[in-house]
Scaffold this active site. Structure first.
Site, short mmCIF file in Angstrom:
data_model
loop_
_atom_site.label_atom_id
_atom_site.label_comp_id
_atom_site.label_asym_id
_atom_site.label_seq_id
_atom_site.Cartn_x
_atom_site.Cartn_y
_atom_site.Cartn_z
N SER A 83 0.84 -1.20 0.00
CA SER A 83 0.00 0.00 0.00
C SER A 83 0.87 1.26 0.00
O SER A 83 1.58 1.52 -0.97
CB SER A 83 -0.95 -0.05 1.20
N HIS A 188 -8.81 1.21 0.43
CA HIS A 188 -8.73 0.23 -0.65
C HIS A 188 -10.11 -0.31 -1.02
O HIS A 188 -10.31 -1.51 -1.18
CB HIS A 188 -7.76 -0.90 -0.28
#
Length: 279
Positions: A83, A188
C-alpha cells in the site's frame, strides 16, 4: 535480469507498522528528512502516527527510507511495498526524489483522511483463518470489499461499519475469527474514489525517473508499468500482498528484507512462503 539481481526483495510497509521512538531513530539516521517531514506535515507526524493516517503515512515512509539507507540494502534487489509502501519502494528505487516521495505521501495521507471523514462510517475488519474464497463470498453477499489479501488466513474487508457488522456475523457462523481494525476509513475500496482522483492530480505534477531496480506493485503483483496510473488506482484497489510475495518468489527471490520499523511484513513472508513451500 540475472539470478544475483533477483535474490533479495526489500519490502516497504504500509500503515500499522509504526513503533514508539521511531521519530528519534529517523532524526539520528536522516535528520534532514526528519525536519522536512515536520515542515510538510505541520506537526510531529512521528509522535502522532497512531492518531490519524495524515500522520502515520509520512512517519512510516520516513522510517522505512531511513532504515533501508542505514542497512545498506543491496542495489541489485527487487523492491515491493505494501500500500503506502509502494511510494517508499519507488522512492528508494530512484523513481521519485526523496522530497517528491515525501510530498506525495503527505498528500496521499491528507486525501485519504478527507475521504474517510466525508464518508463518515467507513472502517475495516480482518478475517483470520478464513480462505480468500470465503472472504470474497462474504464480501459479495454483504456489499463490502476484500481490501487486503495479506497472507494465508489474513484477509481484510473494507466498507461501512453497518455492512461490516453483517459480514462479521456471517463470518462467525462459518468459524472465521473477525477483528476490527483501528482505522477511520474504508481504505482500498470504492469509498476512496475522491482521494484517488486527487492523488492522480498530485502525481501528474511529479517528475518520474528511471528505476534503479525493479519495483513490484501490490495491486497487480507485477512490476510497475505505469507508475502514475497504478499508484492512483491503488487507492481503490485491493492489496494483493500474498500474490506479490509469491510473484517475487517466482522471480527468483530467496531472501526477504523488511524495511519497516515493526517488521510486520516479515510475518507475512513466513506465513506465505512457508505455505507455498509445503503446498
Amino acid at each position: 535480469m540475472n539470478d544475483a539481481a533477483t535474490r533479495t526483495a526489500v519490502l516497504f510497509p504500509g500503515q500499522g507498522s509504526h513503533v514508539e521512538g521511531m521519530g528519534d531513530t529517523v532524526a539520528r539516521a536522516a535528520p534532514e528528512l526528519h525536519a522536512r517531514c515536520l515542515e510538510l506535515v505541520g506537526d510531529d507526524a512521528f509522535a502522532r502516527a497512531g492518531e490519524d493516517t495524515r500522520f502515520a503515512q509520512p512517519a512510516i515512509f520516513c522510517a522505512s527510507l531511513a532504515a533501508a539507507a542505514h542497512d545498506g540494502v543491496d542495489g541489485d534487489a527487487i523492491y515491493a511495498g505494501h500500500s503506502l509502501g509502494e511510494i517508499s519502494a519507488l522512492t528508494a528505487a530512484g523513481v521519485f526524489t526523496l522530497d517528491d516521495g515525501l510530498r506525495l505521501v503527505v498528500e496521499r495521507g491528507r486525501l485519504m483522511a478527507q475521504s474517510a471523514a466525508d464518508q463518515g462510517d467507513g472502517t475495516m475488519f480482518a478475517l483470520l483463518k478464513g480462505t480468500a474464497e470465503q472472504a470474497h463470498e462474504i464480501a459479495g453477499a454483504h456489499g463490502v470489499t476484500v481490501a487486503n489479501d495479506n497472507a494465508p488466513g489474513q484477509l481484510v474487508l473494507s466498507g461501512s461499519r453497518a455492512k461490516l457488522e453483517e459480514a462479521q456475523a456471517a463470518a462467525k457462523e462459518v468459524g472465521i475469527r473477525v477483528m476490527r481494525l483501528d482505522v477511520a476509513g474504508a481504505f482500498h475500496s470504492p469509498a476512496m474514489a475522491s482521494a484517488a482522483d486527487g492523488f492522480a492530480a498530485a502525481l501528474a505534477d511529479i517528475e518520474l525517473h528511471e528505476a534503479r531496480v525493479p519495483v513490484f506493485s501490490c495491486a497487480s503483483a507485477k512490476p510497475f508499468a505505469d507508475v502514475r496510473a497504478e499508484l492512483a488506482a491503488a487507492l481503490t484497489s485491493p492489496v494483493l500482498w500474498r500474490q506479490t510475495l509469491l510473484a517475487l518468489q517466482d522471480a527468483g527471490v530467496t531472501d526477504f528484507v523488511d524495511a519497516g520499523p515493526a517488521q510486520i511484513l516479515a510475518g507475512t513472508v513466513k506465513r506465505t512462503i512457508a505455505v507455498a513451500a509445503n503446498a
